[in-house]
Design a protein around this motif. Structure first.
Motif, mmCIF file in Angstrom:
data_model
loop_
_atom_site.group_PDB
_atom_site.id
_atom_site.type_symbol
_atom_site.label_atom_id
_atom_site.label_comp_id
_atom_site.label_asym_id
_atom_site.label_seq_id
_atom_site.Cartn_x
_atom_site.Cartn_y
_atom_site.Cartn_z
ATOM 1 N N VAL A 31 41.333 45.779 30.192
ATOM 2 C CA VAL A 31 41.586 44.967 31.383
ATOM 3 C C VAL A 31 40.679 45.492 32.490
ATOM 4 N N GLU A 32 39.555 44.826 32.665
ATOM 5 C CA GLU A 32 38.597 45.246 33.680
ATOM 6 C C GLU A 32 38.107 44.026 34.440
ATOM 7 N N GLY A 33 36.889 44.090 34.968
ATOM 8 C CA GLY A 33 36.382 43.030 35.823
ATOM 9 C C GLY A 33 36.150 41.705 35.131
ATOM 10 N N GLN A 34 36.147 41.685 33.783
ATOM 11 C CA GLN A 34 35.882 40.434 33.081
ATOM 12 C C GLN A 34 37.012 39.416 33.229
ATOM 13 N N PHE A 35 38.107 39.808 33.890
ATOM 14 C CA PHE A 35 39.201 38.877 34.153
ATOM 15 C C PHE A 35 39.191 38.372 35.599
ATOM 16 N N VAL A 36 38.152 38.670 36.329
ATOM 17 C CA VAL A 36 38.081 38.281 37.740
ATOM 18 C C VAL A 36 37.014 37.217 37.923
ATOM 19 N N ARG A 41 40.127 35.795 41.923
ATOM 20 C CA ARG A 41 41.326 35.345 41.217
ATOM 21 C C ARG A 41 41.336 35.885 39.785
ATOM 22 N N PHE A 42 42.542 36.186 39.247
ATOM 23 C CA PHE A 42 42.648 36.501 37.831
ATOM 24 C C PHE A 42 42.283 35.252 37.041
ATOM 25 N N ALA A 43 41.334 35.352 36.125
ATOM 26 C CA ALA A 43 40.837 34.209 35.363
ATOM 27 C C ALA A 43 41.421 34.214 33.958
ATOM 28 N N THR A 44 42.222 33.203 33.654
ATOM 29 C CA THR A 44 42.765 33.067 32.300
ATOM 30 C C THR A 44 41.647 32.966 31.271
ATOM 31 N N GLY A 45 40.496 32.425 31.692
ATOM 32 C CA GLY A 45 39.367 32.318 30.780
ATOM 33 C C GLY A 45 38.922 33.644 30.206
ATOM 34 N N GLY A 46 39.265 34.755 30.871
ATOM 35 C CA GLY A 46 38.930 36.066 30.334
ATOM 36 C C GLY A 46 39.604 36.375 29.017
ATOM 37 N N LEU A 47 40.666 35.611 28.685
ATOM 38 C CA LEU A 47 41.372 35.788 27.417
ATOM 39 C C LEU A 47 40.748 34.988 26.281
ATOM 40 N N ALA A 48 39.838 34.060 26.597
ATOM 41 C CA ALA A 48 39.413 33.057 25.625
ATOM 42 C C ALA A 48 38.651 33.636 24.437
ATOM 43 N N VAL A 49 37.750 34.575 24.672
ATOM 44 C CA VAL A 49 36.991 35.161 23.560
ATOM 45 C C VAL A 49 37.914 35.959 22.649
ATOM 46 N N LEU A 50 38.836 36.727 23.245
ATOM 47 C CA LEU A 50 39.818 37.480 22.465
ATOM 48 C C LEU A 50 40.657 36.546 21.599
ATOM 49 N N VAL A 51 41.145 35.452 22.173
ATOM 50 C CA VAL A 51 41.985 34.508 21.441
ATOM 51 C C VAL A 51 41.192 33.798 20.353
ATOM 52 N N ASP A 52 40.000 33.292 20.684
ATOM 53 C CA ASP A 52 39.198 32.567 19.707
ATOM 54 C C ASP A 52 38.834 33.453 18.521
ATOM 55 N N SER A 53 38.462 34.698 18.810
ATOM 56 C CA SER A 53 38.066 35.614 17.742
ATOM 57 C C SER A 53 39.270 36.120 16.954
ATOM 58 N N GLY A 54 40.324 36.538 17.667
ATOM 59 C CA GLY A 54 41.483 37.117 16.998
ATOM 60 C C GLY A 54 42.260 36.120 16.160
ATOM 61 N N LEU A 55 42.589 34.966 16.729
ATOM 62 C CA LEU A 55 43.332 33.960 15.981
ATOM 63 C C LEU A 55 42.428 33.237 14.996
ATOM 64 N N GLY A 56 41.184 32.981 15.415
ATOM 65 C CA GLY A 56 40.251 32.316 14.510
ATOM 66 C C GLY A 56 39.975 33.130 13.264
ATOM 67 N N SER A 57 39.979 34.466 13.392
ATOM 68 C CA SER A 57 39.719 35.313 12.219
ATOM 69 C C SER A 57 40.840 35.194 11.189
ATOM 70 N N GLN A 58 42.075 34.962 11.653
ATOM 71 C CA GLN A 58 43.180 34.790 10.720
ATOM 72 C C GLN A 58 43.004 33.508 9.903
ATOM 73 N N ALA A 195 35.204 28.041 26.362
ATOM 74 C CA ALA A 195 36.566 27.963 26.901
ATOM 75 C C ALA A 195 36.679 28.753 28.204
ATOM 76 N N ALA A 196 36.095 29.944 28.236
ATOM 77 C CA ALA A 196 36.158 30.770 29.439
ATOM 78 C C ALA A 196 35.453 30.101 30.610
ATOM 79 N N VAL A 197 34.279 29.535 30.355
ATOM 80 C CA VAL A 197 33.515 28.887 31.415
ATOM 81 C C VAL A 197 34.206 27.602 31.867
ATOM 82 N N ALA A 198 34.797 26.867 30.921
ATOM 83 C CA ALA A 198 35.538 25.650 31.275
ATOM 84 C C ALA A 198 36.685 25.971 32.217
ATOM 85 N N GLU A 199 37.366 27.102 31.984
ATOM 86 C CA GLU A 199 38.475 27.506 32.857
ATOM 87 C C GLU A 199 37.971 27.953 34.214
ATOM 88 N N LEU A 200 36.868 28.681 34.242
ATOM 89 C CA LEU A 200 36.285 29.103 35.509
ATOM 90 C C LEU A 200 35.933 27.895 36.373
#
Length: 270
Positions: A31-36, A41-58, A195-200
């Motif tokens: 949890v660093e600056g990549q969520f700002v 503002r806290f950017a939900t888009g900062g979660l997008a790469v983690l979600v796409d990679s983590g869930l997509g890998s399953q 996804a991250a850029v779309a949210e930004l």
């Protein structure tokens, strides 16, 4: 000679994975600056790469032999930002199954104290690829190459406010520079990056006097997005009410066809 290490958006954002003794995979993101975002503002888009990679890998691990997968739908519902002082986030996954065409995994993004941060879903479509698709799976765990900066800086994004004339549609255009580290293994724009850029861009559409906290992000990927040239993601207001708003973010190809579209829902009174 050692194989070149993966240099995609995951290590750039500090996202790493490890295989457990029982064959499962764990994921971690600091949890660093990549969520700002640029406004602080806290950017939900900062979660997008983690979600796409983590869930997509399953989903990807369960594809039929000789097939590859691409994300077709991604959804993130923010419950609450990470707590102050959090050291990092992980993912709990629950693979729901597939129908010989589409695979679905849902999961929870959790804080380092096991508190729920967001709920997410990723759907992946299977398709045949030339050659041995299994050879592309031999990527060993990569080291974190986290770069410092805001989410827009790490994703090489420039935000530009637009207006279609007096009283026209308020819009924001986010331009992604053609940085090779933002591509997926097939060489196209990484789905989590879009996804991250779309949210930004979607959150930036709303007036700055509004206290905006992104509540949900829903993305549909229609066709691949090459990154040989800068990619523009345009966000427009769909609804701007007193207590909540909706924006739509879209990117087009050179023929004017929609490649990906996202809905960004925000809550917060003016």
């Amino acid at each position: 000679m050692s194989e070149p290490q993966y240099n995609g958006p995951e290590p750039r954002l500090g996202v790493t994975f490890a295989e457990t003794s029982d064959g499962d995979i764990t994921w971690h993101q600091p949890v660093e600056g990549q969520f700002v975002d640029p406004s602080g503002r806290f950017a939900t888009g900062g979660l997008a790469v983690l979600v796409d990679s983590g869930l997509g890998s399953q989903n990807h691990r369960r594809r039929p032999s000789g097939m590859w997968t691409v994300t077709t739908e991604l959804r993130i519902d923010l419950v609450a930002p990470p707590r102050a002082g959090s050291s990092g986030l992980g993912i709990r996954t629950d693979h729901l199954g597939g129908d010989e065409r589409v695979l679905t995994t849902r999961g929870d993004v959790i804080d380092d104290d096991d508190t729920l941060v967001a709920a997410a879903t990723v759907k992946s479509m299977e398709f045949a690829v030339g050659g041995d698709a299994g050879e592309m799976d031999d990527e060993p765990p990569w080291p974190s190459k986290l770069e410092q900066g805001t989410l827009a800086e790490l994703l090489c994004v420039t935000l530009n406010e637009k207006s279609d004339g007096p009283g026209g549609t308020r819009a924001v255009e986010a331009v992604i520079a053609p940085e090779p580290a933002l591509t997926n293994p097939l060489g196209n724009l990484h789905g989590g990056v879009f996804a991250a850029v779309a949210e930004l861009a979607g959150a930036a559409v709303f007036p700055h006097e509004r206290q905006v906290s992104s509540s949900s992000l829903e993305v549909r990927y229609i066709r691949q997005v090459p990154l040989a040239e800068p990619v523009t993601v345009r966000a427009e207001v769909i609804h701007d009410g007193r207590n909540w708003g909706i924006a739509q973010s879209t990117t087009l190809d050179e023929r004017g066809r929609v490649c990906a579209v996202a809905s960004v829902t925000v809550y917060g009174q003016r």
